[in-house]
Design a protein around this motif. Structure first.
Motif, PDB file in Angstrom:
ATOM      1  N   TRP A 426     -11.394   5.859  -1.511  1.00 68.63           N
ATOM      2  CA  TRP A 426     -10.092   5.688  -2.287  1.00 68.63           C
ATOM      3  C   TRP A 426      -9.343   4.365  -2.140  1.00 68.63           C
ATOM      4  O   TRP A 426      -9.194   3.623  -3.162  1.00 68.63           O
ATOM      5  CB  TRP A 426      -9.071   6.725  -2.413  1.00 68.63           C
ATOM      6  CG  TRP A 426      -8.040   6.763  -3.272  1.00 68.63           C
ATOM      7  CD1 TRP A 426      -8.016   7.013  -4.737  1.00 68.63           C
ATOM      8  CD2 TRP A 426      -6.628   6.413  -2.954  1.00 68.63           C
ATOM      9  NE1 TRP A 426      -6.821   6.863  -5.044  1.00 68.63           N
ATOM     10  CE2 TRP A 426      -6.101   6.306  -4.218  1.00 68.63           C
ATOM     11  CE3 TRP A 426      -6.079   5.794  -1.781  1.00 68.63           C
ATOM     12  CZ2 TRP A 426      -4.649   5.886  -4.207  1.00 68.63           C
ATOM     13  CZ3 TRP A 426      -4.711   5.300  -1.947  1.00 68.63           C
ATOM     14  CH2 TRP A 426      -3.971   5.554  -3.121  1.00 68.63           C
ATOM     15  N   MET A 427      -8.787   4.187  -0.824  1.00 68.11           N
ATOM     16  CA  MET A 427      -8.210   2.863  -0.579  1.00 68.11           C
ATOM     17  C   MET A 427      -9.059   1.803  -1.287  1.00 68.11           C
ATOM     18  O   MET A 427      -8.621   0.664  -1.635  1.00 68.11           O
ATOM     19  CB  MET A 427      -7.925   2.562   0.905  1.00 68.11           C
ATOM     20  CG  MET A 427      -6.533   3.292   1.131  1.00 68.11           C
ATOM     21  SD  MET A 427      -5.114   2.365   0.830  1.00 68.11           S
ATOM     22  CE  MET A 427      -5.257   1.220   1.780  1.00 68.11           C
ATOM     23  N   ARG A 430      -8.938   1.336  -4.810  1.00 69.55           N
ATOM     24  CA  ARG A 430      -7.598   1.038  -5.196  1.00 69.55           C
ATOM     25  C   ARG A 430      -7.464  -0.642  -4.952  1.00 69.55           C
ATOM     26  O   ARG A 430      -6.580  -1.442  -5.678  1.00 69.55           O
ATOM     27  CB  ARG A 430      -6.455   1.687  -4.930  1.00 69.55           C
ATOM     28  CG  ARG A 430      -6.544   3.114  -5.109  1.00 69.55           C
ATOM     29  CD  ARG A 430      -5.779   3.095  -6.656  1.00 69.55           C
ATOM     30  NE  ARG A 430      -4.525   2.913  -6.624  1.00 69.55           N
ATOM     31  CZ  ARG A 430      -3.648   1.952  -6.981  1.00 69.55           C
ATOM     32  NH1 ARG A 430      -4.145   0.731  -7.424  1.00 69.55           N
ATOM     33  NH2 ARG A 430      -2.239   2.055  -6.892  1.00 69.55           N
ATOM     34  N   THR A 431      -7.794  -1.009  -4.041  1.00 66.75           N
ATOM     35  CA  THR A 431      -7.474  -2.492  -3.460  1.00 66.75           C
ATOM     36  C   THR A 431      -8.515  -3.607  -3.388  1.00 66.75           C
ATOM     37  O   THR A 431      -8.216  -4.578  -3.468  1.00 66.75           O
ATOM     38  CB  THR A 431      -6.976  -2.311  -2.082  1.00 66.75           C
ATOM     39  OG1 THR A 431      -7.964  -2.007  -1.075  1.00 66.75           O
ATOM     40  CG2 THR A 431      -5.803  -1.504  -1.709  1.00 66.75           C
ATOM     41  N   ARG A 441       2.854  -2.661   1.027  1.00 66.94           N
ATOM     42  CA  ARG A 441       1.871  -2.281  -0.302  1.00 66.94           C
ATOM     43  C   ARG A 441       1.292  -1.074   0.399  1.00 66.94           C
ATOM     44  O   ARG A 441       1.083   0.016  -0.271  1.00 66.94           O
ATOM     45  CB  ARG A 441       0.932  -3.130  -0.553  1.00 66.94           C
ATOM     46  CG  ARG A 441       0.111  -2.824  -1.966  1.00 66.94           C
ATOM     47  CD  ARG A 441      -1.189  -3.942  -1.944  1.00 66.94           C
ATOM     48  NE  ARG A 441      -2.052  -3.463  -3.101  1.00 66.94           N
ATOM     49  CZ  ARG A 441      -3.233  -3.926  -3.364  1.00 66.94           C
ATOM     50  NH1 ARG A 441      -3.663  -5.074  -2.374  1.00 66.94           N
ATOM     51  NH2 ARG A 441      -4.016  -3.448  -4.380  1.00 66.94           N
ATOM     52  N   LYS A 444       3.043   2.119   0.293  1.00 67.27           N
ATOM     53  CA  LYS A 444       2.950   2.822  -1.065  1.00 67.27           C
ATOM     54  C   LYS A 444       1.913   3.378  -1.302  1.00 67.27           C
ATOM     55  O   LYS A 444       1.706   4.495  -1.989  1.00 67.27           O
ATOM     56  CB  LYS A 444       3.216   1.768  -2.111  1.00 67.27           C
ATOM     57  CG  LYS A 444       5.028   1.253  -1.991  1.00 67.27           C
ATOM     58  CD  LYS A 444       5.012   0.153  -3.194  1.00 67.27           C
ATOM     59  CE  LYS A 444       6.337  -0.306  -3.079  1.00 67.27           C
ATOM     60  NZ  LYS A 444       6.602  -1.311  -4.366  1.00 67.27           N
ATOM     61  N   LEU A 445       0.702   2.917  -0.901  1.00 66.76           N
ATOM     62  CA  LEU A 445      -0.586   3.501  -1.259  1.00 66.76           C
ATOM     63  C   LEU A 445      -0.781   4.751  -0.509  1.00 66.76           C
ATOM     64  O   LEU A 445      -1.221   5.791  -0.885  1.00 66.76           O
ATOM     65  CB  LEU A 445      -1.723   2.519  -0.822  1.00 66.76           C
ATOM     66  CG  LEU A 445      -1.878   1.215  -1.715  1.00 66.76           C
ATOM     67  CD1 LEU A 445      -2.790   0.264  -1.093  1.00 66.76           C
ATOM     68  CD2 LEU A 445      -2.658   1.764  -2.916  1.00 66.76           C
ATOM     69  N   GLU A 448       1.077   7.320  -2.322  1.00 61.98           N
ATOM     70  CA  GLU A 448       0.305   7.754  -3.740  1.00 61.98           C
ATOM     71  C   GLU A 448      -0.979   8.602  -3.344  1.00 61.98           C
ATOM     72  O   GLU A 448      -1.073   9.581  -4.082  1.00 61.98           O
ATOM     73  CB  GLU A 448      -0.127   6.484  -4.508  1.00 61.98           C
ATOM     74  CG  GLU A 448      -1.049   6.556  -5.537  1.00 61.98           C
ATOM     75  CD  GLU A 448      -1.584   5.234  -6.170  1.00 61.98           C
ATOM     76  OE1 GLU A 448      -2.273   5.466  -7.175  1.00 61.98           O
ATOM     77  OE2 GLU A 448      -0.984   4.314  -5.838  1.00 61.98           O
ATOM     78  N   TRP A 449      -1.561   8.505  -2.089  1.00 61.54           N
ATOM     79  CA  TRP A 449      -2.655   9.363  -1.901  1.00 61.54           C
ATOM     80  C   TRP A 449      -2.230  10.788  -1.554  1.00 61.54           C
ATOM     81  O   TRP A 449      -2.765  11.666  -1.819  1.00 61.54           O
ATOM     82  CB  TRP A 449      -3.475   8.754  -0.532  1.00 61.54           C
ATOM     83  CG  TRP A 449      -4.303   9.609  -0.002  1.00 61.54           C
ATOM     84  CD1 TRP A 449      -4.407  10.328   1.191  1.00 61.54           C
ATOM     85  CD2 TRP A 449      -5.678   9.929  -0.663  1.00 61.54           C
ATOM     86  NE1 TRP A 449      -5.563  10.824   1.405  1.00 61.54           N
ATOM     87  CE2 TRP A 449      -6.342  10.913   0.283  1.00 61.54           C
ATOM     88  CE3 TRP A 449      -6.337   9.500  -1.706  1.00 61.54           C
ATOM     89  CZ2 TRP A 449      -7.567  11.219   0.051  1.00 61.54           C
ATOM     90  CZ3 TRP A 449      -7.598   9.969  -1.919  1.00 61.54           C
ATOM     91  CH2 TRP A 449      -8.191  10.934  -1.129  1.00 61.54           C
TER      92      TRP A 449
END
Length: 504
Positions: A426-427, A430-431, A441, A444-445, A448-449
């Motif tokens: 997922w990371m 997203r990035t 950041r 924050k991720l 969110e996860w």
């Protein structure tokens, strides 16, 4: 100076032990020899200019897996602008498969293996004649008591700002086929009393960080106990003057006498690097690794529960005969044992190592460029290997960094490998990056996860924020929960990373 000893370190904080050994053993040539250390990433022309400022007749380069590409460019440029300078090479990267390497073709001479005696001898012949006829010279291994120890050559600046590498022995009796030390017949100890006298002198000069590069520090328990007692005596004599020592341990060899001594060390004084590599007995047999997995696990569990030592435990993905499921089981077992750091490495085919014999039977595909990382095997395809590479990087950022100590167990849950692999995938979605992710950041991720996995937003923010309330550099820092902070601001206190073992 007639002779200049050079290398490109991975970081400034890494002081080259190899160059200092050469300088210490130059004999009559020592007065006309000096060291010049660089750091990878510098401009090649600038390095050539700094080398030429010494007006050397001979330049010796220490060549390693992390610097061979840049050193090749450096040697090529140096030979173009100053062809009269004799270039000599040494180090593990040029000690095997030498004839096929571009850097070897560019150089005048190469010393393979031990350079303590052979390098000074060749320098004398080059300077005074008769010049050596052969290009490649196998290093002569002298008796250990004939090698001059180099520790007095660590400067005051080295002691104040750099990692001090030391070794009480060389070699390794084990035959793990992915490791260059598998080519050694045994381990050779330095005479203990002169070694301890050198440690005493370093300590008197202000050294407090000692990183042992011995492959098997606890092989001879009597010697291990003497060395550890040396550091323990210093700590007990002055508890307010901390010492940090790093050792690499054989995982299944931790007798009670060694445990008793380890248990006496206070927090922050010891780090142990423990190479598990794989918990799969069939894979261990394939790569000639002897290890009692039950004893190794018991010892790691004891160290995490009964000592204050910081554990850095190694696993290697991509070994012949190991698939992702097998690696995952080993990873989950290590997580359960409680080690503070799990170094998730990807197999590299180091030049000269016997691992090459498995290339065809197990479909081992390696990157042709340093660090020669495995790209695929018969059991792990390229796409899966890439996912493992990203897992390793995010694991360093989140778990090994120590920045998410409270959050990491929640991320891992009951199935650590599977849950972190899901987070890693997922990371990356997203990035589209595994490097240069700012801490703010990243936090924050993670929040969110956690929300995506079902945690309430405020709970997720409070959990991540709890990792940033604490102490840094001895001063208390109060950090507000993320929910109370400005939308784009997470105030963080990032603990310094423990020094890591240099890959060879």
């Amino acid at each position: 100076m007639s002779i200049l000893l050079c290398t490109l370190n991975a970081r400034y904080t890494h002081a080259s032990l190899g160059l200092r050994y050469l300088l210490a053993n130059m004999g009559a040539l020592q007065a006309q020899t000096t060291i010049q250390e660089f750091v990878i990433g510098a401009k090649t022309t600038d390095l050539v200019e700094r080398i030429l400022a010494h007006q050397p007749r001979i330049v010796g380069f220490g060549v390693y897996i992390w610097n061979v590409e840049e050193t090749t460019r450096l040697v090529a440029l140096l030979k173009r602008v100053a062809p009269q300078i004799t270039v000599m090479l040494g180090g593990p990267e040029v000690s095997y498969e030498s004839n096929e390497q571009e850097i070897v073709k560019l150089a005048d001479y190469v010393v393979t293996g031990w350079g303590d005696v052979t390098f000074p001898k060749l320098c004398g012949e080059i300077l005074n004649g008769p010049k050596p006829l052969m290009k490649i010279h196998a290093g002569v291994q002298p008796p250990m008591d004939a090698i001059t120890l180099p520790y007095s050559l660590y400067s005051d600046d080295d002691i104040a700002h750099r990692t001090l590498y030391v070794e009480a022995s060389r070699g390794c009796p084990f035959k793990c086929e992915f490791c260059l030390s598998s080519l050694d017949k045994t381990a050779w100890p330095f005479p203990l009393e002169p070694f301890l006298a050198e440690m005493e002198n370093m300590h008197a000069k202000g050294a407090r960080l000692f990183k042992f590069v011995d492959r098997t520090f606890n092989l001879n328990v009597k010697t291990s106990l003497r060395i550890m007692q040396f550091f323990l005596d210093k700590i007990e004599a002055n508890p307010d003057d901390p010492i940090y020592a790093h050792f690499e341990l054989v995982p299944d060899h931790l007798p009670d006498a060694l445990k008793d001594t380890i248990a006496k060390f206070p927090p922050g004084a010891l780090q142990f690097e423990i190479g598990i590599q794989s918990f799969n007995p069939d894979v261990q047999a394939l790569v000639s690794r002897r290890q009692n997995n039950e004893k190794a696990a018991d010892n790691i569990r004891w160290l995490t529960q009964q000592s204050q030592a910081h554990l850095h435990v190694d696993l290697i993905a991509g070994l012949p005969g190991e698939d992702v499921a097998s690696f995952a089981r080993g990873f989950d077992q290590l997580v359960g044992l409680g080690a503070q750091e799990i170094q998730f490495g990807i197999l590299k085919r180091l030049r000269g190592t016997p691992i090459i014999r498995h290339t065809e039977p197990f479909g081992m595909v390696y990157d042709p460029y340093p660090p020669y990382t495995v790209l695929a095997t018969s059991l792990i395809d390229f796409a899966s290997m890439q996912r493992l590479v990203r897992f390793a990087r995010y694991w360093d950022l989140v778990a090994n960094s120590g920045r998410f100590a409270n959050t990491t167990p929640v991320l891992l849950g009951a199935a650590p490998f599977d849950n972190f692999m899901a987070f890693s995938s997922w990371m990356f979605t997203r990035t589209d990056a595994t490097h240069r992710i700012a801490l703010e950041r990243l936090a924050k991720l993670v929040v969110e996860w956690l929300q995506l996995r079902g945690m309430a937003r405020l709970d997720a923010e409070a959990l991540v924020a709890s990792d940033y309330a604490g102490k840094a550099d001895g001063h208390s820092r109060n950090v507000k929960p993320i929910a109370a902070a400005a939308p784009d601001t997470i105030k963080a206190v990032a603990p310094a990373r423990q020094v890591r073992h240099l890959a060879a």
